[in-house]
Design a protein around this motif. Sequence first.
Motif, PDB file in Angstrom:
ATOM      1  N   SER A  27       1.037  -1.001  -0.193  1.00 41.26           N
ATOM      2  CA  SER A  27      -0.027  -0.176  -0.056  1.00 41.26           C
ATOM      3  C   SER A  27       0.800   1.200  -0.295  1.00 41.26           C
ATOM      4  N   ILE A  28       0.577   2.387  -0.634  1.00 46.38           N
ATOM      5  CA  ILE A  28       1.149   3.166  -1.195  1.00 46.38           C
ATOM      6  C   ILE A  28       0.755   4.404  -1.264  1.00 46.38           C
ATOM      7  N   ASP A  29       0.955   5.884  -0.461  1.00 42.76           N
ATOM      8  CA  ASP A  29       0.430   6.926  -0.435  1.00 42.76           C
ATOM      9  C   ASP A  29      -0.084   7.471  -1.854  1.00 42.76           C
ATOM     10  N   GLU A  30      -1.297   7.506  -2.024  1.00 42.91           N
ATOM     11  CA  GLU A  30      -1.889   7.509  -3.352  1.00 42.91           C
ATOM     12  C   GLU A  30      -1.123   8.727  -3.931  1.00 42.91           C
ATOM     13  N   GLN A  31      -0.108   9.730  -3.516  1.00 42.84           N
ATOM     14  CA  GLN A  31       0.238  10.938  -4.261  1.00 42.84           C
ATOM     15  C   GLN A  31       1.646  10.606  -4.406  1.00 42.84           C
ATOM     16  N   LEU A  32       1.990   9.339  -3.954  1.00 43.75           N
ATOM     17  CA  LEU A  32       2.965   9.377  -4.150  1.00 43.75           C
ATOM     18  C   LEU A  32       3.335   8.740  -5.615  1.00 43.75           C
ATOM     19  N   MET A  33       2.007   7.683  -5.429  1.00 46.84           N
ATOM     20  CA  MET A  33       2.127   7.071  -6.829  1.00 46.84           C
ATOM     21  C   MET A  33       1.560   7.653  -8.038  1.00 46.84           C
ATOM     22  N   GLU A  34       1.232   8.643  -8.064  1.00 47.67           N
ATOM     23  CA  GLU A  34       1.050   9.390  -8.737  1.00 47.67           C
ATOM     24  C   GLU A  34       2.090  10.590  -9.591  1.00 47.67           C
ATOM     25  N   ALA A  35       2.637  10.385  -8.760  1.00 44.38           N
ATOM     26  CA  ALA A  35       3.888  11.368  -8.506  1.00 44.38           C
ATOM     27  C   ALA A  35       4.815  10.747  -9.306  1.00 44.38           C
ATOM     28  N   ALA A  36       5.212   9.400  -9.092  1.00 47.21           N
ATOM     29  CA  ALA A  36       6.149   8.099  -9.483  1.00 47.21           C
ATOM     30  C   ALA A  36       5.255   8.024 -11.183  1.00 47.21           C
ATOM     31  N   SER A  37       4.298   7.913 -11.518  1.00 47.51           N
ATOM     32  CA  SER A  37       3.148   7.300 -12.682  1.00 47.51           C
ATOM     33  C   SER A  37       3.131   5.761 -11.990  1.00 47.51           C
ATOM     34  N   ILE A  38       3.104   5.506 -10.705  1.00 43.50           N
ATOM     35  CA  ILE A  38       2.340   4.083 -10.684  1.00 43.50           C
ATOM     36  C   ILE A  38       1.332   4.330 -10.527  1.00 43.50           C
ATOM     37  N   ARG A  39       0.629   3.209 -11.256  1.00 43.04           N
ATOM     38  CA  ARG A  39      -1.040   2.863 -11.208  1.00 43.04           C
ATOM     39  C   ARG A  39      -1.458   1.777 -10.096  1.00 43.04           C
ATOM     40  N   PRO A  40      -2.931   1.469 -10.097  1.00 48.89           N
ATOM     41  CA  PRO A  40      -2.865   0.456  -9.054  1.00 48.89           C
ATOM     42  C   PRO A  40      -2.896  -0.831  -8.863  1.00 48.89           C
ATOM     43  N   PHE A  41      -2.394  -1.826  -8.445  1.00 48.55           N
ATOM     44  CA  PHE A  41      -2.789  -2.622  -8.835  1.00 48.55           C
ATOM     45  C   PHE A  41      -1.348  -3.506 -10.349  1.00 48.55           C
ATOM     46  N   GLU A  42       0.030  -2.338 -10.033  1.00 46.82           N
ATOM     47  CA  GLU A  42       1.296  -1.966 -11.233  1.00 46.82           C
ATOM     48  C   GLU A  42       1.709  -3.090 -10.037  1.00 46.82           C
TER      49      GLU A  42
END
Length: 134
Positions: A27-42
């Motif tokens: 589980s990763i902070d959604e803000q950090l996922m967006e910033a790193a171009s990481i999508r859910p379930f990637e």
Amino acid sequence: MLHMTCKGKIHRARVTEANLDYVGSISIDEQLMEAASIRPFEMVQINGLRSAQTWQTYTIPAPYGSGEICVNGPPAHLFRVGDLVIILSVGFFTESDLERFQHRTVLVDEQNHLVDVKTYTRQSAHHIRGGEGK
């Protein structure tokens, strides 16, 4: 031909929770996922700075701005709360895709809050060496 490329990373984040009883994932902070171009379930790779352990798993968004980095399931044996990790996101790109490609490095503070996003192109990649994470 496809080239396996690190498309983004979250650099030196701290593990905030290790939940052995969850079925898996990180589980990763959604803000950090967006910033790193990481999508859910990637699928991502988690690298532990203390242990030199590496684990691959899929992502689940944690609340936006929470700073949460929670390893779930088996990697809870490998990573402890407080451990520094680098989370890498990989993509497969054609040669022409790489001409436009922009790698993102997400830098965080001690509470895993977003500090900066560094963007690199193929042309600027030689400037990365020695400059990240300092």
